[in-house]
Write an enzyme that holds these catalytic residues in place. Sequence first.
Site, PDB file in Angstrom:
ATOM      1  N   LEU A  51     -29.641   5.049 -29.874  1.00 29.68           N
ATOM      2  CA  LEU A  51     -29.002   4.872 -31.174  1.00 29.68           C
ATOM      3  C   LEU A  51     -29.271   3.494 -31.745  1.00 29.68           C
ATOM      4  O   LEU A  51     -29.582   3.345 -32.924  1.00 29.68           O
ATOM      5  CB  LEU A  51     -27.497   5.103 -31.053  1.00 29.68           C
ATOM      6  CG  LEU A  51     -27.105   6.563 -30.930  1.00 29.68           C
ATOM      7  CD1 LEU A  51     -25.606   6.686 -30.752  1.00 29.68           C
ATOM      8  CD2 LEU A  51     -27.553   7.345 -32.145  1.00 29.68           C
ATOM      9  N   GLY A  98     -31.759   1.268 -30.966  1.00 32.04           N
ATOM     10  CA  GLY A  98     -33.168   1.006 -31.253  1.00 32.04           C
ATOM     11  C   GLY A  98     -33.707   1.865 -32.383  1.00 32.04           C
ATOM     12  O   GLY A  98     -34.401   1.365 -33.284  1.00 32.04           O
ATOM     13  N   SER A 117     -16.150  14.761 -21.024  1.00 29.46           N
ATOM     14  CA  SER A 117     -15.753  13.857 -22.098  1.00 29.46           C
ATOM     15  C   SER A 117     -14.252  13.563 -22.156  1.00 29.46           C
ATOM     16  O   SER A 117     -13.411  14.420 -21.913  1.00 29.46           O
ATOM     17  CB  SER A 117     -16.176  14.455 -23.434  1.00 29.46           C
ATOM     18  OG  SER A 117     -15.532  13.789 -24.492  1.00 29.46           O
ATOM     19  N   ARG A 164      -9.382   4.190 -20.660  1.00 25.25           N
ATOM     20  CA  ARG A 164     -10.094   4.629 -19.463  1.00 25.25           C
ATOM     21  C   ARG A 164      -9.746   3.845 -18.212  1.00 25.25           C
ATOM     22  O   ARG A 164      -9.593   4.410 -17.138  1.00 25.25           O
ATOM     23  CB  ARG A 164     -11.583   4.500 -19.717  1.00 25.25           C
ATOM     24  CG  ARG A 164     -11.986   5.492 -20.757  1.00 25.25           C
ATOM     25  CD  ARG A 164     -13.398   5.306 -21.176  1.00 25.25           C
ATOM     26  NE  ARG A 164     -13.695   6.367 -22.140  1.00 25.25           N
ATOM     27  CZ  ARG A 164     -14.823   6.511 -22.789  1.00 25.25           C
ATOM     28  NH1 ARG A 164     -15.786   5.627 -22.589  1.00 25.25           N
ATOM     29  NH2 ARG A 164     -15.006   7.493 -23.615  1.00 25.25           N
ATOM     30  N   HIS A 210     -19.703   4.507 -15.758  1.00 25.05           N
ATOM     31  CA  HIS A 210     -20.075   5.206 -16.970  1.00 25.05           C
ATOM     32  C   HIS A 210     -20.738   4.314 -18.015  1.00 25.05           C
ATOM     33  O   HIS A 210     -21.671   4.708 -18.698  1.00 25.05           O
ATOM     34  CB  HIS A 210     -18.801   5.811 -17.562  1.00 25.05           C
ATOM     35  CG  HIS A 210     -18.979   6.441 -18.893  1.00 25.05           C
ATOM     36  ND1 HIS A 210     -19.806   7.513 -19.075  1.00 25.05           N
ATOM     37  CD2 HIS A 210     -18.456   6.146 -20.106  1.00 25.05           C
ATOM     38  CE1 HIS A 210     -19.772   7.865 -20.357  1.00 25.05           C
ATOM     39  NE2 HIS A 210     -18.978   7.052 -21.001  1.00 25.05           N
ATOM     40  N   ARG A 239     -14.115  -0.735 -22.865  1.00 25.34           N
ATOM     41  CA  ARG A 239     -14.483  -0.132 -24.153  1.00 25.34           C
ATOM     42  C   ARG A 239     -13.615   1.088 -24.417  1.00 25.34           C
ATOM     43  O   ARG A 239     -13.364   1.890 -23.517  1.00 25.34           O
ATOM     44  CB  ARG A 239     -15.951   0.294 -24.128  1.00 25.34           C
ATOM     45  CG  ARG A 239     -16.362   1.037 -25.394  1.00 25.34           C
ATOM     46  CD  ARG A 239     -17.843   1.332 -25.418  1.00 25.34           C
ATOM     47  NE  ARG A 239     -18.267   2.318 -24.460  1.00 25.34           N
ATOM     48  CZ  ARG A 239     -18.113   3.641 -24.601  1.00 25.34           C
ATOM     49  NH1 ARG A 239     -17.490   4.128 -25.665  1.00 25.34           N
ATOM     50  NH2 ARG A 239     -18.546   4.470 -23.671  1.00 25.34           N
ATOM     51  N   LEU A 245     -21.125   4.541 -29.579  1.00 21.36           N
ATOM     52  CA  LEU A 245     -22.028   5.115 -30.577  1.00 21.36           C
ATOM     53  C   LEU A 245     -21.886   4.323 -31.870  1.00 21.36           C
ATOM     54  O   LEU A 245     -22.855   3.984 -32.540  1.00 21.36           O
ATOM     55  CB  LEU A 245     -21.686   6.588 -30.805  1.00 21.36           C
ATOM     56  CG  LEU A 245     -21.760   7.485 -29.560  1.00 21.36           C
ATOM     57  CD1 LEU A 245     -21.427   8.933 -29.920  1.00 21.36           C
ATOM     58  CD2 LEU A 245     -23.140   7.417 -28.925  1.00 21.36           C
TER      59      LEU A 245
HETATM   60  C1  LIG Z   1     -22.550  10.891 -20.423  1.00 27.08           C
HETATM   61  C2  LIG Z   1     -22.199   9.871 -21.465  1.00 27.08           C
HETATM   62  C3  LIG Z   1     -21.372  10.222 -22.530  1.00 27.08           C
HETATM   63  C4  LIG Z   1     -21.026   9.294 -23.506  1.00 27.08           C
HETATM   64  N1  LIG Z   1     -20.218   9.670 -24.545  1.00 27.08           N
HETATM   65  C5  LIG Z   1     -19.932   8.764 -25.514  1.00 27.08           C
HETATM   66  C6  LIG Z   1     -19.141   9.138 -26.649  1.00 27.08           C
HETATM   67  O1  LIG Z   1     -18.695  10.278 -26.778  1.00 27.08           O
HETATM   68  N2  LIG Z   1     -18.893   8.205 -27.597  1.00 27.08           N
HETATM   69  C7  LIG Z   1     -19.380   6.935 -27.508  1.00 27.08           C
HETATM   70  O2  LIG Z   1     -19.145   6.144 -28.406  1.00 27.08           O
HETATM   71  N3  LIG Z   1     -20.142   6.564 -26.456  1.00 27.08           N
HETATM   72  C8  LIG Z   1     -20.431   7.445 -25.457  1.00 27.08           C
HETATM   73  N4  LIG Z   1     -21.206   7.046 -24.397  1.00 27.08           N
HETATM   74  C9  LIG Z   1     -21.816   5.719 -24.392  1.00 27.08           C
HETATM   75  C10 LIG Z   1     -23.020   5.690 -25.329  1.00 27.08           C
HETATM   76  O3  LIG Z   1     -23.683   6.934 -25.274  1.00 27.08           O
HETATM   77  C11 LIG Z   1     -24.023   4.629 -24.969  1.00 27.08           C
HETATM   78  O4  LIG Z   1     -23.399   3.419 -24.731  1.00 27.08           O
HETATM   79  C12 LIG Z   1     -25.010   4.422 -26.107  1.00 27.08           C
HETATM   80  O5  LIG Z   1     -25.547   5.642 -26.528  1.00 27.08           O
HETATM   81  C13 LIG Z   1     -26.106   3.480 -25.722  1.00 27.08           C
HETATM   82  O6  LIG Z   1     -27.065   3.438 -26.751  1.00 27.08           O
HETATM   83  P1  LIG Z   1     -28.234   2.398 -26.706  1.00 27.08           P
HETATM   84  O7  LIG Z   1     -29.049   2.665 -27.908  1.00 27.08           O
HETATM   85  O8  LIG Z   1     -27.687   1.042 -26.519  1.00 27.08           O
HETATM   86  O9  LIG Z   1     -29.047   2.737 -25.374  1.00 27.08           O
HETATM   87  P2  LIG Z   1     -29.784   4.106 -24.849  1.00 27.08           P
HETATM   88  O10 LIG Z   1     -29.459   5.278 -25.675  1.00 27.08           O
HETATM   89  O11 LIG Z   1     -29.517   4.176 -23.392  1.00 27.08           O
HETATM   90  O12 LIG Z   1     -31.295   3.810 -25.101  1.00 27.08           O
HETATM   91  C14 LIG Z   1     -32.046   2.967 -24.308  1.00 27.08           C
HETATM   92  C15 LIG Z   1     -33.477   3.028 -24.772  1.00 27.08           C
HETATM   93  O13 LIG Z   1     -34.217   2.019 -24.134  1.00 27.08           O
HETATM   94  C16 LIG Z   1     -35.388   2.533 -23.572  1.00 27.08           C
HETATM   95  N5  LIG Z   1     -35.669   1.722 -22.388  1.00 27.08           N
HETATM   96  C17 LIG Z   1     -34.847   1.464 -21.343  1.00 27.08           C
HETATM   97  N6  LIG Z   1     -35.444   0.614 -20.496  1.00 27.08           N
HETATM   98  C18 LIG Z   1     -36.639   0.331 -21.008  1.00 27.08           C
HETATM   99  C19 LIG Z   1     -37.714  -0.481 -20.586  1.00 27.08           C
HETATM  100  N7  LIG Z   1     -37.659  -1.208 -19.474  1.00 27.08           N
HETATM  101  N8  LIG Z   1     -38.819  -0.523 -21.358  1.00 27.08           N
HETATM  102  C20 LIG Z   1     -38.890   0.193 -22.516  1.00 27.08           C
HETATM  103  N9  LIG Z   1     -37.902   0.964 -22.958  1.00 27.08           N
HETATM  104  C21 LIG Z   1     -36.794   1.028 -22.211  1.00 27.08           C
HETATM  105  C22 LIG Z   1     -35.102   3.971 -23.292  1.00 27.08           C
HETATM  106  O14 LIG Z   1     -36.300   4.702 -23.280  1.00 27.08           O
HETATM  107  C23 LIG Z   1     -34.209   4.319 -24.470  1.00 27.08           C
HETATM  108  O15 LIG Z   1     -35.022   4.635 -25.564  1.00 27.08           O
HETATM  109  C24 LIG Z   1     -21.529   7.983 -23.403  1.00 27.08           C
HETATM  110  C25 LIG Z   1     -22.354   7.620 -22.338  1.00 27.08           C
HETATM  111  C26 LIG Z   1     -22.667   8.544 -21.363  1.00 27.08           C
HETATM  112  C27 LIG Z   1     -23.497   8.099 -20.206  1.00 27.08           C
END
Ligand SMILES: Cc1cc2nc3c(=O)[nH]c(=O)nc-3n(C[C@H](O)[C@H](O)[C@H](O)COP(=O)(O)OP(=O)(O)OC[C@H]3O[C@@H](n4cnc5c(N)ncnc54)[C@H](O)[C@@H]3O)c2cc1C
Lengths: 647, 253
Positions: free
Chosen positions: A53, A55, A294, A340, A411, A445, A451
């Site tokens: 989300l 990136g 969830s 939580r 989590h 959190r 999100l």
């Molecule tokens: C099961 C689950 C349910 C959840 N439900 C909720 C919810 O209902 N509401 C809420 O607000 N939050 C929820 N969360 C938390 C939330 O989903 C995450 O914190 C959030 O989506 C993280 O987004 P992000 O863009 O920071 O990272 P991510 O979506 O994890 O993206 C990371 C990106 O980095 C890339 N990447 C990683 N390492 C490297 C590397 N070394 N080199 C190149 N690329 C790399 C990956 O390919 C990916 O594209 C939930 C989390 C989980 C695990």
Amino acid sequence: MSLNAEQTGSSDLVSRVPSGPVAEMWDKHKFDLKLIAPTNKRKFTIIVVGTGLAGASAAASLAEQGYNVHAVTIHDSPRRAHSIAAQGGINAAKNYQNDGDSIHRLFYDTVKGGDFRSREANVYRLAQCSTSIIDQCVAQGVPFAREYGGTLANRTFGGVQVSRTFYARGQTGQQLLLGAYGSLMRQVGLGKVTLHSRREMLDVVTVDGVCRGIVMRNLVTGAIESLAGHAVLLCTGGYGNAYYLSTNAKGCNVTAAWRAHRRGAYFANPCFTQIHPTCIPVTGDHQSKLTLMSESLRNDGRVWVPKTPGDKRAPNTIPEADRDYYLENKYKGFGNMVPRDVASRNAKQQCDAGRGVGTSGKAVYLDFAEAIKRLGQKTIEEKYGNLFHMYHKITDEDPYQVPMRIYPAIHYTMGGLWVDYNLQSTLKGLFVLGEANFSDHGANRLGASALMQGLADGYFVVPYTVADHLATSKLPPVTTDSREFKAAVEEASFRTKQLLGIQGRRSADSFHRELGHTMWDYCGMSRNAAGLEKAIGKIRELRAEFWTNVKVLGHDHELNQNLEYAGRVADFLEFGELLATDALTRNESCGGHFREEFQEDGEALRDDANFCHVAAWQFQGDNKPSVLHKEPLTFDEVHLTKRSYRE
Amino acid sequence: MSAMLDLTLKIWRQDGPKTRGAFKTYHLKGISTEMSFLEMLDILNEQLIQLGEEPVAFDHDCREGICGMCSLMINGQAHGPETKTTTCQLHMRRFHNHDTIVIEPWRARAFPVIRDLVVDRTAFDRIQAVGGFVSINVGNAPDGNSVPVPKVNADKALDAAVCIGCGACVAACKNASATLFVGAKVSQFALLPQGQAERVQRVQKMVAQMDKEGFGSCTNTSECEAACPAGISVEMISRMNLEFLKATVVGAT
Ligand SMILES: Cc1cc2nc3c(=O)[nH]c(=O)nc-3n(C[C@H](O)[C@H](O)[C@H](O)COP(=O)(O)OP(=O)(O)OC[C@H]3O[C@@H](n4cnc5c(N)ncnc54)[C@H](O)[C@@H]3O)c2cc1C
Ligand code: FES
């Protein structure tokens, strides 16, 4: 210290929080930030690592504005980022329910929910951006849940008393990510974003003290490649997999963040990890990951255990009088919807007291019988169908018939790379977004806020703050042929060869599992000084063994998943020590960080006199102790009080 | 209750995109029925590493049925024997002691094998890049509630939007057609007011790109629907065909 001066920590940490009332800071700051003229934007190249989300939203927004963007992901497609797995929902202070919500209330709930360990100014901005996020996502065609009149529907998440969570069944993350992915792919189609999929970032490259690019491994060919640009955005997610078993996807890693840390980006509050109360319990040693159920389920599910320890009767045969709905009994105002950390700690206390259920005794019930009776199975199915389906698949039990068995699991990680108000790390030119940074959630959190944060950072914050960096920094032309890039590529290739050369006896997986056990046992739901010291010793030993005894087969010039994995485990083995050190240094309990020595009636006991700060760690070199920098936190709007959910 | 299985696995091994592949047979003992299919493969890989043989490469990530990364033909069925279930959600309790399990990659011209069981599905991204979006820049959005969307339409749009992009539909189809995948995206936007402005171009461009990528044509055998772990219905294909027809009649570009 007041917010009226630029905030400087005890050392060189400059948070760049603007002066003035918190409600006006972001607008004022946006006005003060320097702009890049529309026609000049195409002269700048921005590298976005990660397409979750954070990136995807950042890459799309920057490309829309006219910058040239490189988007990098370890996955085959940006749509696979772990954001896709988020289930329950996204918060926004829309007050569509007319239930007294406001930007200020979302801000207040988040600061309190974070147990007063976040930066007020950032949280306020997050709450402000929240409303625009929903508008943007609706406009993208995200099919949010609707009421019969066609308006957007809401539900409630833990730690709050209003209904402000927007959702798409149990697949909210998927729908939001696909929205952002659509915007990103549109820019790929228009030629403004160059997509580098199946690439793993292994290092950042600094030229004259400014981050100017990255080194990455092409996971298909094994080639070590590099990209140069004018700014780098790390959006690489959280480090929950340091614990091996977590609700994160298998590929989630700390590598990108850790490599940047080694190059000068401070790591903040690594010990602030979130343990989610409702996950499907472990079944055996083969377990490769844990699955979340969830938090939204607690809207309708009731948590209970048998009153008598060791009661082995089938749940449906245990009469009401013999059940303890311990959250409802203890926390009258919030009941099952406590935050939580509180819910997790209580589940552990129940299980430790012998009242846990299931074969392992490490589970509590989450029961829908009453809700099904009240609302009918169809309504429950509409709200949570996919979650019930998932539970059924994994456990072979039908949650419409018998209560779910749930237990806490790692989590989310509130800690992350330290960033200032502009989301810039201590490494100039390196910005950190989403779960990878530390900024908004303090020590705990609230549900549905990650999100929101990822999208706020990407759509609404970084497009402004990056422009200021580009407009005000000296950024002479740099190419990947320069000395700095060549040296970094050389180092990354060397490390890869090193891993292949050890040819020991243990797989990377076995090291990772052992690290995970240590982290969970000593640095999990409850921690103490003796245990943490022990953990640090064990991690050091394990790390030393890894570098002499890991067995990685295959070659570096091909798709080699084992090699990728070994590199990530190596970084977890370094990072794990920092996490434990931070936990040992923080002599208080707050949010998800529960130190047994500091408690009152089983609730966390904060020490505001000594620990009302962000702990930001500076890397000093392999096997050298990191240096701690403190950014003091001030609370001018939400006054420091004992956090209680009992009323 | 958990039981233990002894299994014979016949797995496709292929060193790289340009090398020839072949099946290799492995014997595994003591696999718990509580394990997921991928955990079973983890155990195999751990044993292979101990034996000094390179582990089997396979794509996976979330292991909870949502990222669309896992992708195996199991005994000739995309994602294995269970309906509405991804490979990562499939559990060993579905198998019996002494079973032989044949494991292959997705087979389709548009999804070339990269290694062993890993295939290249970037063709899907390229289809998305020509039309799988609403062209709205950040900053332009009206209030979320300014355009009401009837609940039935929102629900139907979500039924289409839950596609996980795994490619099982293509793998299950004898023509390796991607119409269910494209139909789902086209339908999602056709059902929502936000998708109307680009309705005509979207379907035309996405269908053209699908053909360009080398996916086959749809002959309505519905194998895709049967294999789809997200439960996407072939109604999406009918809707896409209708959209395409309308777009052709309108003659817009
Ligand atoms: C099961 C689950 C349910 C959840 N439900 C909720 C919810 O209902 N509401 C809420 O607000 N939050 C929820 N969360 C938390 C939330 O989903 C995450 O914190 C959030 O989506 C993280 O987004 P992000 O863009 O920071 O990272 P991510 O979506 O994890 O993206 C990371 C990106 O980095 C890339 N990447 C990683 N390492 C490297 C590397 N070394 N080199 C190149 N690329 C790399 C990956 O390919 C990916 O594209 C939930 C989390 C989980 C695990
Ligand atoms: S691994 Fe994500 S869907 Fe199977």
